[in-house]
Design a protein around this motif. Structure first.
Motif, PDB file in Angstrom:
ATOM      1  N   THR A 169       0.801  -1.147   0.019  1.00 35.28           N
ATOM      2  CA  THR A 169       0.076  -0.007   0.028  1.00 35.28           C
ATOM      3  C   THR A 169       0.785   1.150   0.053  1.00 35.28           C
ATOM      4  OG1 THR A 169      -0.023  -0.127   2.416  1.00 35.28           O
ATOM      5  CG2 THR A 169      -2.029  -1.067   1.062  1.00 35.28           C
ATOM      6  N   ASP A 170       2.091   1.251   0.216  1.00 37.50           N
ATOM      7  CA  ASP A 170       3.030   2.137   0.415  1.00 37.50           C
ATOM      8  C   ASP A 170       3.865   2.387  -0.797  1.00 37.50           C
ATOM      9  OD1 ASP A 170       3.696   4.405   1.860  1.00 37.50           O
ATOM     10  OD2 ASP A 170       3.929   3.590   3.674  1.00 37.50           O
ATOM     11  N   HIS A 171       4.866   3.411  -0.696  1.00 37.95           N
ATOM     12  CA  HIS A 171       6.115   3.446  -1.516  1.00 37.95           C
ATOM     13  C   HIS A 171       6.892   2.282  -1.255  1.00 37.95           C
ATOM     14  CE1 HIS A 171       4.019   7.486  -1.280  1.00 37.95           C
ATOM     15  NE2 HIS A 171       4.576   7.683  -2.631  1.00 37.95           N
ATOM     16  N   PHE A 172       7.656   2.043  -2.032  1.00 33.70           N
ATOM     17  CA  PHE A 172       8.640   0.758  -1.729  1.00 33.70           C
ATOM     18  C   PHE A 172       9.934   1.125  -2.836  1.00 33.70           C
ATOM     19  CE2 PHE A 172       7.993  -1.516  -5.771  1.00 33.70           C
ATOM     20  CZ  PHE A 172       6.843  -1.014  -6.341  1.00 33.70           C
ATOM     21  N   ASP A 173      11.013   0.479  -2.428  1.00 37.02           N
ATOM     22  CA  ASP A 173      12.315   0.695  -3.432  1.00 37.02           C
ATOM     23  C   ASP A 173      12.478  -0.727  -3.847  1.00 37.02           C
ATOM     24  OD1 ASP A 173      13.706  -0.883  -1.282  1.00 37.02           O
ATOM     25  OD2 ASP A 173      14.570   1.023  -0.462  1.00 37.02           O
ATOM     26  N   VAL A 174      13.393  -0.904  -4.851  1.00 38.11           N
ATOM     27  CA  VAL A 174      13.820  -2.238  -5.167  1.00 38.11           C
ATOM     28  C   VAL A 174      14.127  -3.305  -4.363  1.00 38.11           C
ATOM     29  CG1 VAL A 174      15.107  -3.571  -6.955  1.00 38.11           C
ATOM     30  CG2 VAL A 174      14.166  -1.346  -7.568  1.00 38.11           C
ATOM     31  N   GLU A 175      14.871  -3.068  -3.506  1.00 38.21           N
ATOM     32  CA  GLU A 175      15.515  -3.973  -2.388  1.00 38.21           C
ATOM     33  C   GLU A 175      14.388  -4.584  -1.641  1.00 38.21           C
ATOM     34  OE1 GLU A 175      18.363  -4.588  -3.026  1.00 38.21           O
ATOM     35  OE2 GLU A 175      18.952  -6.136  -1.340  1.00 38.21           O
ATOM     36  N   PHE A 176      13.419  -3.600  -1.220  1.00 35.87           N
ATOM     37  CA  PHE A 176      12.545  -3.885  -0.425  1.00 35.87           C
ATOM     38  C   PHE A 176      11.470  -4.872  -1.034  1.00 35.87           C
ATOM     39  CE2 PHE A 176       7.772  -3.443   1.259  1.00 35.87           C
ATOM     40  CZ  PHE A 176       8.092  -3.772   2.422  1.00 35.87           C
ATOM     41  N   LEU A 177      11.133  -4.600  -2.136  1.00 36.04           N
ATOM     42  CA  LEU A 177      10.318  -5.758  -3.083  1.00 36.04           C
ATOM     43  C   LEU A 177      11.090  -6.795  -3.377  1.00 36.04           C
ATOM     44  CD1 LEU A 177       7.925  -6.060  -4.797  1.00 36.04           C
ATOM     45  CD2 LEU A 177       9.017  -5.137  -6.882  1.00 36.04           C
ATOM     46  N   PHE A 178      12.383  -6.900  -3.912  1.00 37.93           N
ATOM     47  CA  PHE A 178      13.222  -8.091  -3.759  1.00 37.93           C
ATOM     48  C   PHE A 178      13.073  -8.878  -2.738  1.00 37.93           C
ATOM     49  CE2 PHE A 178      17.353 -10.072  -3.680  1.00 37.93           C
ATOM     50  CZ  PHE A 178      17.291 -10.713  -4.599  1.00 37.93           C
ATOM     51  N   LEU A 179      13.429  -8.448  -1.565  1.00 36.31           N
ATOM     52  CA  LEU A 179      13.441  -9.270  -0.120  1.00 36.31           C
ATOM     53  C   LEU A 179      12.161  -9.723   0.107  1.00 36.31           C
ATOM     54  CD1 LEU A 179      16.139  -6.854   1.885  1.00 36.31           C
ATOM     55  CD2 LEU A 179      16.423  -9.152   0.657  1.00 36.31           C
ATOM     56  N   LYS A 180      11.029  -8.900  -0.043  1.00 38.84           N
ATOM     57  CA  LYS A 180       9.644  -9.716   0.068  1.00 38.84           C
ATOM     58  C   LYS A 180       9.375 -10.647  -0.511  1.00 38.84           C
ATOM     59  CE  LYS A 180       4.934  -7.628  -1.165  1.00 38.84           C
ATOM     60  NZ  LYS A 180       4.059  -8.053  -0.246  1.00 38.84           N
ATOM     61  N   MET A 181       9.943 -10.669  -1.905  1.00 44.62           N
ATOM     62  CA  MET A 181       9.693 -11.882  -2.698  1.00 44.62           C
ATOM     63  C   MET A 181      10.451 -13.037  -2.286  1.00 44.62           C
ATOM     64  SD  MET A 181       8.717 -10.092  -6.417  1.00 44.62           S
ATOM     65  CE  MET A 181       7.868 -11.470  -6.887  1.00 44.62           C
ATOM     66  N   LYS A 182      11.869 -12.715  -2.069  1.00 42.91           N
ATOM     67  CA  LYS A 182      12.592 -13.622  -1.454  1.00 42.91           C
ATOM     68  C   LYS A 182      12.242 -14.536  -0.405  1.00 42.91           C
ATOM     69  CE  LYS A 182      16.415 -14.014  -4.111  1.00 42.91           C
ATOM     70  NZ  LYS A 182      16.639 -15.218  -4.720  1.00 42.91           N
ATOM     71  N   ASN A 183      11.497 -13.475   0.603  1.00 45.29           N
ATOM     72  CA  ASN A 183      11.060 -14.267   1.826  1.00 45.29           C
ATOM     73  C   ASN A 183       9.954 -15.147   1.711  1.00 45.29           C
ATOM     74  OD1 ASN A 183      13.177 -12.903   3.421  1.00 45.29           O
ATOM     75  ND2 ASN A 183      11.855 -11.453   3.610  1.00 45.29           N
ATOM     76  N   LYS A 184       9.402 -14.912   0.434  1.00 50.13           N
ATOM     77  CA  LYS A 184       8.013 -15.607   0.188  1.00 50.13           C
ATOM     78  C   LYS A 184       8.430 -16.766  -0.664  1.00 50.13           C
ATOM     79  CE  LYS A 184       4.361 -12.146   0.720  1.00 50.13           C
ATOM     80  NZ  LYS A 184       3.087 -11.640   0.097  1.00 50.13           N
ATOM     81  N   ASN A 185       9.870 -17.097  -0.787  1.00 51.09           N
ATOM     82  CA  ASN A 185      10.519 -18.053  -1.709  1.00 51.09           C
ATOM     83  C   ASN A 185      10.121 -17.996  -3.102  1.00 51.09           C
ATOM     84  OD1 ASN A 185      11.832 -19.301   0.598  1.00 51.09           O
ATOM     85  ND2 ASN A 185       9.719 -20.271   1.306  1.00 51.09           N
ATOM     86  N   TYR A 186       9.788 -16.701  -3.714  1.00 50.34           N
ATOM     87  CA  TYR A 186       9.600 -16.643  -5.086  1.00 50.34           C
ATOM     88  C   TYR A 186      11.288 -16.601  -5.528  1.00 50.34           C
ATOM     89  CZ  TYR A 186       5.069 -14.950  -5.015  1.00 50.34           C
ATOM     90  OH  TYR A 186       3.545 -14.734  -4.979  1.00 50.34           O
ATOM     91  N   ARG A 187      11.344 -17.235  -6.753  1.00 56.24           N
ATOM     92  CA  ARG A 187      12.790 -17.350  -7.104  1.00 56.24           C
ATOM     93  C   ARG A 187      12.983 -16.070  -8.520  1.00 56.24           C
ATOM     94  NH1 ARG A 187      15.562 -19.632 -11.298  1.00 56.24           N
ATOM     95  NH2 ARG A 187      17.758 -20.528 -10.808  1.00 56.24           N
ATOM     96  N   VAL A 188      13.088 -14.868  -7.951  1.00 57.55           N
ATOM     97  CA  VAL A 188      13.322 -13.733  -8.610  1.00 57.55           C
ATOM     98  C   VAL A 188      14.802 -13.073  -8.471  1.00 57.55           C
ATOM     99  CG1 VAL A 188      10.970 -13.072  -9.270  1.00 57.55           C
ATOM    100  CG2 VAL A 188      12.347 -12.384  -7.016  1.00 57.55           C
ATOM    101  N   SER A 189      15.339 -12.302  -9.442  1.00 56.55           N
ATOM    102  CA  SER A 189      16.406 -11.643  -9.497  1.00 56.55           C
ATOM    103  C   SER A 189      16.201 -10.093  -9.518  1.00 56.55           C
ATOM    104  CB  SER A 189      17.388 -11.965 -10.729  1.00 56.55           C
ATOM    105  OG  SER A 189      16.973 -11.573 -11.740  1.00 56.55           O
ATOM    106  N   ARG A 190      17.156  -9.334  -8.985  1.00 60.70           N
ATOM    107  CA  ARG A 190      17.116  -7.976  -8.945  1.00 60.70           C
ATOM    108  C   ARG A 190      16.804  -7.492 -10.547  1.00 60.70           C
ATOM    109  NH1 ARG A 190      19.606  -7.200  -3.643  1.00 60.70           N
ATOM    110  NH2 ARG A 190      20.774  -8.941  -3.933  1.00 60.70           N
ATOM    111  N   ALA A 191      17.885  -8.025 -11.368  1.00 64.37           N
ATOM    112  CA  ALA A 191      17.601  -7.640 -12.627  1.00 64.37           C
ATOM    113  C   ALA A 191      16.432  -7.965 -13.532  1.00 64.37           C
ATOM    114  CB  ALA A 191      18.433  -8.580 -13.462  1.00 64.37           C
ATOM    115  N   THR A 192      15.475  -9.025 -12.967  1.00 67.39           N
ATOM    116  CA  THR A 192      13.804  -8.835 -13.466  1.00 67.39           C
ATOM    117  C   THR A 192      13.135  -7.968 -12.572  1.00 67.39           C
ATOM    118  OG1 THR A 192      14.505 -11.329 -13.752  1.00 67.39           O
ATOM    119  CG2 THR A 192      12.183 -10.670 -13.820  1.00 67.39           C
ATOM    120  N   VAL A 193      13.463  -7.623 -11.617  1.00 59.46           N
ATOM    121  CA  VAL A 193      12.627  -6.809 -10.786  1.00 59.46           C
ATOM    122  C   VAL A 193      12.833  -5.350 -11.526  1.00 59.46           C
ATOM    123  CG1 VAL A 193      12.091  -5.497  -8.702  1.00 59.46           C
ATOM    124  CG2 VAL A 193      12.599  -7.804  -8.657  1.00 59.46           C
ATOM    125  N   TYR A 194      13.903  -5.065 -11.828  1.00 63.03           N
ATOM    126  CA  TYR A 194      14.328  -3.789 -12.482  1.00 63.03           C
ATOM    127  C   TYR A 194      13.604  -3.545 -13.860  1.00 63.03           C
ATOM    128  CZ  TYR A 194      17.651  -1.829  -9.166  1.00 63.03           C
ATOM    129  OH  TYR A 194      18.156  -1.232  -7.983  1.00 63.03           O
TER     130      TYR A 194
END
Lengths: 156, 156
Positions: free
Chosen positions: B37-62
């Motif tokens: 619901t709030d503003h977020f940065d790339v690292e926050f989103l990346f870690l949120k997904m890592k913690n939920k065991n998604y297999r994503v890379s920073r590159a794909t997030v960007y």
DNA sequence: CTCGGTGCAAAGCTTTTGCATCCGC
DNA sequence: GCGGATGCAAAAGCTTTGCACCGAG
């Protein structure tokens, strides 16, 4: 720059008040900034000074810019790119920026309605708003050959 | 998020139109952004997904953020800090931001006069202005104990 | 003389890039 | 199966930090 002496006096007074040293590097940086007419980034300023054989470091440039921003002689912009751009601000009326999405050129403009928005929102949200940054992003009008009316670049 | 399906359909249509692949990663990223619901940065989103065991890379997030920005489902902000912040934008009316210079909290507001400025300046400078970013920076009003009326922090 | 400021280089952070692998079409 | 997208790690780019030295007060 005709009012460079005036600006130096202001900077000196600010440094005095803050109990900061009035080093030659700080005044040299101020001078070089006020010699510029356009927006610039740290690297540009650093190289400009290197080329003129000033002995300054990036660290001092960053440090001095912070001081100049704090006393209102310089403003910092983040135009959506990674690198911050800076601009002298003394004797310049407050203005905002329109950025061309095709060539990234920056145009300046003033609109008094921004002051009104600032004061309305300050009251509403209970803030003393003392600064703002408005950027407009857009595509330029083009002629029949798809050439930008401003920079003559052909737009896709 | 009640309209996540709607948003996914829009993204799918956009990818189709651009001839881009509809990969599961892209939709997973979209989903996680619209869960915030709030503003977020790339690292926050990346870690949120890592913690939920998604297999994503920073590159794909960007990469995916760029696509989402292009189709208007996400907006990017540079609030004067090094790190860019992002925000979902579908179903949200266009708004601007007031940033507290004491605690860096971000408040949202709307003012129709910005649209007017946008159209006036577009005409004047011969641009089709399609986007803007207005930020107000200020200090909060405080009570008699110098405590911020909004975040209860004691202001110097 | 003192200690804050400086230059220099290294470190820190965010973002981008290169490359082998994977998988949507 | 082909070629674009991905994950990973390394590289790049901007900014900050650590440290020894310098010089303003």
């Amino acid at each position: 720059m005709e009012n460079i002496d005036e600006v130096k006096i202001l900077f000196r007074a600010f440094l005095d008040e803050k109990g900061q040293r009035k080093t030659p590097e700080r005044f040299a940086i101020l001078e070089q900034i006020y010699d510029l007419t356009d927006h610039f980034d740290v690297e540009f300023l650093f190289l400009k000074m290197k080329n003129k054989n000033y002995r300054v470091s990036r660290a001092t440039v960053y440090n001095t810019l912070d001081l100049l921003i704090e006393c209102g002689l310089v403003v910092k912009h983040q135009f959506g790119t990674l690198t911050a751009l800076y601009e002298k601000s003394y004797g310049y009326k407050q203005h905002d920026h329109l950025i061309c999405r095709k060539c990234n050129k920056i145009f300046e403009f003033c609109d008094p309605r921004i002051q009104q928005i600032q004061s309305t929102m300050g009251k509403l949200l209970k803030f003393k708003v003392e600064q703002h940054s408005l950027m407009l992003y857009g595509d330029p009008e083009v002629d029949i050959d798809s050439k930008c009316l401003r920079c003559q670049l052909t737009i896709n």
